[in-house]
Design a protein around this motif. Structure first.
Motif, PDB file in Angstrom:
ATOM      1  N   SER A 290      -0.583   9.371  -6.822  1.00  0.00           N
ATOM      2  CA  SER A 290       0.228   7.944  -6.246  1.00  0.00           C
ATOM      3  C   SER A 290      -1.018   7.017  -5.671  1.00  0.00           C
ATOM      4  CB  SER A 290       0.753   8.590  -4.999  1.00  0.00           C
ATOM      5  OG  SER A 290       0.100   8.952  -3.827  1.00  0.00           O
ATOM      6  N   ARG A 291      -2.079   7.231  -5.732  1.00  0.00           N
ATOM      7  CA  ARG A 291      -3.155   6.250  -5.308  1.00  0.00           C
ATOM      8  C   ARG A 291      -2.839   5.912  -3.942  1.00  0.00           C
ATOM      9  NH1 ARG A 291      -3.105   2.838 -10.783  1.00  0.00           N
ATOM     10  NH2 ARG A 291      -3.702   4.774 -12.119  1.00  0.00           N
ATOM     11  N   ALA A 292      -2.522   6.868  -3.075  1.00  0.00           N
ATOM     12  CA  ALA A 292      -2.245   6.732  -1.504  1.00  0.00           C
ATOM     13  C   ALA A 292      -3.488   6.179  -0.949  1.00  0.00           C
ATOM     14  CB  ALA A 292      -1.598   7.928  -1.062  1.00  0.00           C
ATOM     15  N   ARG A 293      -3.071   5.298  -0.120  1.00  0.00           N
ATOM     16  CA  ARG A 293      -4.519   4.603   0.662  1.00  0.00           C
ATOM     17  C   ARG A 293      -4.533   5.360   2.046  1.00  0.00           C
ATOM     18  NH1 ARG A 293      -5.433  -1.679   2.912  1.00  0.00           N
ATOM     19  NH2 ARG A 293      -7.539  -1.023   3.648  1.00  0.00           N
ATOM     20  N   ALA A 294      -3.235   5.792   2.363  1.00  0.00           N
ATOM     21  CA  ALA A 294      -3.281   6.448   4.049  1.00  0.00           C
ATOM     22  C   ALA A 294      -2.453   7.851   3.997  1.00  0.00           C
ATOM     23  CB  ALA A 294      -2.602   5.612   4.979  1.00  0.00           C
ATOM     24  N   LEU A 295      -2.919   8.563   4.797  1.00  0.00           N
ATOM     25  CA  LEU A 295      -2.051   9.915   4.959  1.00  0.00           C
ATOM     26  C   LEU A 295      -1.376  10.012   6.138  1.00  0.00           C
ATOM     27  CD1 LEU A 295      -1.007  12.866   3.849  1.00  0.00           C
ATOM     28  CD2 LEU A 295      -3.460  13.705   4.329  1.00  0.00           C
ATOM     29  N   ILE A 296      -0.144  10.146   6.389  1.00  0.00           N
ATOM     30  CA  ILE A 296       0.223  10.703   7.954  1.00  0.00           C
ATOM     31  C   ILE A 296       0.626  11.841   7.820  1.00  0.00           C
ATOM     32  CG2 ILE A 296       1.960  10.007   9.779  1.00  0.00           C
ATOM     33  CD1 ILE A 296       2.055   7.235   8.433  1.00  0.00           C
ATOM     34  N   THR A 297      -0.250  12.825   8.506  1.00  0.00           N
ATOM     35  CA  THR A 297      -0.119  14.253   8.397  1.00  0.00           C
ATOM     36  C   THR A 297       0.012  14.939   9.990  1.00  0.00           C
ATOM     37  OG1 THR A 297      -1.464  16.122   7.585  1.00  0.00           O
ATOM     38  CG2 THR A 297      -2.696  14.231   8.510  1.00  0.00           C
TER      39      THR A 297
ATOM     40  N   ASP B  58       0.838  -1.244   0.013  1.00  0.00           N
ATOM     41  CA  ASP B  58      -0.104  -0.084   0.031  1.00  0.00           C
ATOM     42  C   ASP B  58       0.839   1.349  -0.137  1.00  0.00           C
ATOM     43  OD1 ASP B  58      -2.270  -1.235  -0.290  1.00  0.00           O
ATOM     44  OD2 ASP B  58      -2.743  -1.237   2.366  1.00  0.00           O
ATOM     45  N   HIS B  59       0.344   2.391  -0.565  1.00  0.00           N
ATOM     46  CA  HIS B  59       1.008   3.685  -0.625  1.00  0.00           C
ATOM     47  C   HIS B  59       0.653   4.513   0.433  1.00  0.00           C
ATOM     48  CE1 HIS B  59       2.000   3.289  -5.488  1.00  0.00           C
ATOM     49  NE2 HIS B  59       2.431   2.327  -4.560  1.00  0.00           N
ATOM     50  N   VAL B  60       1.511   5.297   1.090  1.00  0.00           N
ATOM     51  CA  VAL B  60       1.218   5.869   2.387  1.00  0.00           C
ATOM     52  C   VAL B  60       1.976   7.393   2.177  1.00  0.00           C
ATOM     53  CG1 VAL B  60       1.480   6.304   4.786  1.00  0.00           C
ATOM     54  CG2 VAL B  60       0.969   3.918   3.892  1.00  0.00           C
ATOM     55  N   ALA B  61       1.081   8.349   2.145  1.00  0.00           N
ATOM     56  CA  ALA B  61       1.551   9.770   1.933  1.00  0.00           C
ATOM     57  C   ALA B  61       2.140  10.182   3.096  1.00  0.00           C
ATOM     58  CB  ALA B  61       0.659  10.880   1.274  1.00  0.00           C
ATOM     59  N   VAL B  62       3.160  11.081   3.218  1.00  0.00           N
ATOM     60  CA  VAL B  62       3.780  11.485   4.699  1.00  0.00           C
ATOM     61  C   VAL B  62       3.898  12.758   4.576  1.00  0.00           C
ATOM     62  CG1 VAL B  62       5.461  10.951   6.018  1.00  0.00           C
ATOM     63  CG2 VAL B  62       4.785   9.118   4.974  1.00  0.00           C
ATOM     64  N   LEU B  63       3.450  13.677   5.313  1.00  0.00           N
ATOM     65  CA  LEU B  63       3.463  15.107   5.407  1.00  0.00           C
ATOM     66  C   LEU B  63       3.783  15.397   7.027  1.00  0.00           C
ATOM     67  CD1 LEU B  63       3.313  17.951   4.059  1.00  0.00           C
ATOM     68  CD2 LEU B  63       0.895  17.858   4.473  1.00  0.00           C
TER      69      LEU B  63
ATOM     70  N   TRP C 151       5.918   5.497 -11.775  1.00  0.00           N
ATOM     71  CA  TRP C 151       4.628   5.014 -11.571  1.00  0.00           C
ATOM     72  C   TRP C 151       3.590   5.228 -12.550  1.00  0.00           C
ATOM     73  CZ3 TRP C 151       1.831   1.740  -8.905  1.00  0.00           C
ATOM     74  CH2 TRP C 151       0.733   1.952  -8.491  1.00  0.00           C
ATOM     75  N   HIS C 152       2.879   4.216 -12.928  1.00  0.00           N
ATOM     76  CA  HIS C 152       1.804   4.100 -14.062  1.00  0.00           C
ATOM     77  C   HIS C 152       1.918   4.948 -15.081  1.00  0.00           C
ATOM     78  CE1 HIS C 152      -0.268   7.835 -12.933  1.00  0.00           C
ATOM     79  NE2 HIS C 152      -0.347   7.429 -11.690  1.00  0.00           N
ATOM     80  N   ARG C 153       3.245   5.129 -15.435  1.00  0.00           N
ATOM     81  CA  ARG C 153       3.637   5.934 -16.771  1.00  0.00           C
ATOM     82  C   ARG C 153       4.540   5.130 -17.674  1.00  0.00           C
ATOM     83  NH1 ARG C 153       2.571  12.039 -16.115  1.00  0.00           N
ATOM     84  NH2 ARG C 153       1.293  12.151 -13.887  1.00  0.00           N
TER      85      ARG C 153
END
Length: 498
Positions: free
Chosen positions: A102-109, A57-62, A355-357
Motif C-alpha cells: 500500500s506504500r503506507a507512509r504511517a502506521l497507527i498500531t 498519504d496512505h495510513v495503515a491502521v492496526l 491500487w497500482h494494478r
C-alpha cells in the motif's frame, strides 16, 4: 454522484449539530456523544497533519475493536488521508506485505509493528495527540473520486490486491442502506456491533450516525453475551456472519419478548438455508441478507426480511435502488432468467480500481462501468439473484476470505509436500471449512502440517481438514482441478482430520 462536493466529515459535523450531547458511541463504560465525536475526529485529524502527513498519504491502521478505532478512521477521512485497515488476526508476514504494497507512509498500531514506516503512532499516543490537536474544524476537501480507503482482497493467483474505494462509493453505500436496508433509522435506533468494525459491521456506523442512532461496540462476541447486551441496550439492528448466527441459535437462550431487534443483517459468507430457517424460528422475521464484495462492499443485492420465504432462503435478493445487476456470459452478453453466468454490477457503489494494478483493473472493471464480480449466479423470473459458485474459488470461512493459492503456497514450502490443492467444503457453522488434499514425498501427519501452517497463516486460513492423496486430478494443461477435489473430498480416500 451524491452531493458532488460532500465530504465524509460533513456528515459527522451535521450530526453533531443535530444531535449534540446524545450518545453516538458506547463501548463498555465509555460513552461518546455526537458533539464529542466531531471534536475528537477534528483534533486527531489536525494532529495527524501536524505530524507531517499530507492529504493523499496512505495510513495503515492496526487498532483494536473499540471507539478509538472509529475515531481514527474518521479523523483520517477528515484529514484527507487514505485509510489502509489491517486485520489483527493476520500474521506479521501478511501484514508486512500489505503495509509495503500500500506504500503506507504511517502506521497507527496497538503495539505490533510488522513493518517500519516513516511515521509510527502507537495507540497509547492517541489521547495526547487529541489533547494537543487544534480544535478548529478539520475539513480537507478532496475529489469524490480520490481514494478514501484501500480494502485488501485477493484471488486464487498472486498476492492480495488493494481495492480503491472512494468518498463516492462510501456515500453510495450509506444511501443504499438508508433507502433499502434500514429505512426506519432514527434517534431511537441502536446498532449493536457484534462483529469487528474493521469488517462488515463498520459499514453500519455512518448510516446510524447521520440519522441520530447510536452504535454500541461489544468487546468480543459470545452468543449469550450478545443476547444480554441486545436486551440491555435495546438494540434494533446488528450485523453478523453466518458463523455467528450458528453460534447464536445453538448456544444462546433467546428471550424474544425482551428483544427489540428488527434487523439482523448478515453476509460475508455462504449460509445454509437450514441454518437461516433455524435463525428465523429463534429470532423471528428480522433477517436481511447483504451480498457484496470488497470491490462493491455490501451493496450489490439485499434480501429483505419479508422476502425470507421458504422458497427464497437460498436467494441473495434483488439489487439496491441505486445499483444495477446483470448476468453475463463469457462474451459479455446479457443472459435471461434461469441461465447461469457471471454476476456483474454497475453503480456509484463500485471501486475505482485496484491500487497500482492497471491490468487487473481493466480485467475486472469495464470501460462502461460494469464490474465483473467473479461470482456465478442466475436470476429467477421475479428478478431474485441466486449465487451458484465463486469463479475464483475463494473460500469464505467465518466471514473471512481465504484464497486457496495462498494456503497452497505455504503447504508447498514444506519439504514433505509435493502437491497441494485447497478447497472450501460447506460447513453449517463456519460457512465453509478450509480443506486440503496433499500429495507427499514422505510420511507426515496432518497435525504436523497444520502446525507448520500456524506460524505462517492466520488462524482462519489454516486447513481444518487434510487428506493425503496419491495424486491430484488435473486438467489437460496440468492445472489442479479444485472443483473435482472439492466434490470428492472425504468420499473415497483415507482421511486424517486436522
Amino acid at each position: 454522484m451524491i452531493g458532488q462536493h460532500l465530504q465524509i466529515g460533513d456528515l459527522i459535523s451535521r450530526a453533531a449539530k443535530a444531535f449534540g450531547d446524545s450518545p453516538a458511541l458506547i463501548h463498555g463504560e465509555r460513552v461518546v456523544s455526537f458533539a464529542e465525536f466531531d471534536s475528537l475526529t477534528d483534533r486527531l485529524g489536525n494532529a495527524l497533519l501536524d505530524r507531517g502527513l499530507e492529504p493523499g498519504d496512505h495510513v495503515a491502521v492496526l487498532v483494536p475493536n473499540g471507539i478509538d478505532g472509529v475515531v481514527v478512521y474518521y479523523a483520517l477521512a477528515k484529514a484527507g488521508l487514505v485509510r489502509v485497515p489491517l486485520n489483527a488476526r493476520e500474521t506479521d508476514v501478511e501484514l508486512d506485505y500489505k503495509i509495503e504494497d500500500s506504500r503506507a507512509r504511517a502506521l497507527i498500531t496497538d503495539g505490533r509493528t510488522p513493518r517500519e514506516t516513516e511515521i509510527v503512532i502507537p495507540t497509547t499516543e492517541l489521547a495526547g495527540m487529541i489533547e494537543r490537536g487544534s480544535s478548529q474544524p478539520c475539513r480537507v476537501v478532496r475529489d469524490q473520486e480520490a481514494p478514501l480507503r484501500l480494502a485488501y482482497t485477493g484471488g486464487t493467483t498472486g498476492k492480495p490486491k488493494a481495492v480503491i474505494l472512494t468518498t463516492r462509493s462510501e456515500l453510495a453505500e450509506v444511501a443504499n442502506f438508508l433507502v433499502d436496508l434500514l429505512p426506519d433509522l432514527g434517534p431511537e435506533s441502536v446498532m449493536l456491533h457484534a462483529a469487528p468494525i474493521t469488517h462488515g459491521s463498520g459499514a453500519f456506523f455512518l448510516p446510524h450516525l447521520v440519522k441520530g442512532g447510536r452504535s454500541v461496540i461489544l468487546e468480543k462476541f459470545t452468543p449469550q453475551g450478545f443476547v444480554d447486551a441486545a436486551i440491555e441496550y435495546g438494540a434494533s439492528s446488528t450485523f453478523m456472519v453466518p458463523t455467528m448466527i450458528a453460534m447464536l441459535v445453538e448456544d444462546a437462550v433467546i428471550d424474544r419478548d425482551r428483544l427489540r431487534l428488527s434487523r439482523l443483517c448478515y453476509g460475508g459468507a455462504p449460509i445454509a438455508p437450514t441454518l437461516l430457517q433455524r435463525g428465523i424460528d429463534a429470532l423471528g422475521p428480522v433477517f436481511a441478507q447483504l451480498y457484496g464484495q470488497a470491490e462493491a462492499p455490501l451493496a450489490i443485492t439485499c434480501l429483505q426480511p419479508h422476502e425470507h420465504t421458504p422458497e427464497r432462503l437460498a436467494s441473495a435478493g434483488k439489487p439496491y435502488t441505486f445499483v444495477e445487476v446483470d448476468i453475463r456470459d463469457a462474451e459479455g452478453n446479457s443472459l435471461p432468467a434461469g441461465t447461469a453466468g457471471e454476476v456483474v454490477t454497475r453503480g456509484p457503489h463500485t471501486m475505482n480500481g485496484y491500487w497500482h494494478r492497471p491490468d487487473a483493473t481493466a480485467e475486472t472493471l469495464g470501460s462502461d462501468g460494469w464490474l465483473r464480480t467473479g461470482d456465478i449466479g442466475q436470476r429467477d423470473e421475479s428478478g431474485y439473484l441466486y449465487l451458484l459458485d465463486r469463479r475464483h474459488d475463494v473460500i469464505i470461512s467465518g466471514g473471512f476470505n481465504v484464497y486457496p493459492r495462498e494456503v497452497e503456497d505455504v503447504l508447498l514450502t514444506h519439504p514433505a509436500v509435493r502437491e497441494a490443492a485447497v478447497v472450501g467444503v460447506d460447513d453449517e457453522r463456519w460457512g465453509q471449512r478450509v480443506c486440503a488434499a496433499v500429495v507427499v514425498r514422505e510420511q507426515i501427519s496432518a497435525d504436523d502440517l497444520v502446525e507448520f501452517c500456524s506460524n505462517r497463516l492466520a488462524g482462519f486460513k489454516r486447513p481444518r481438514h487434510i487428506e493425503f492423496w496419491d495424486e491430484l486430478p488435473k486438467s489437460s494443461v496440468g492445472k489442479s482441478l479444485r472443483r473435482t477435489v472439492r466434490d470428492t473430498m472425504g468420499q473415497t480416500r483415507e482421511v486424517e482430520n486436522a
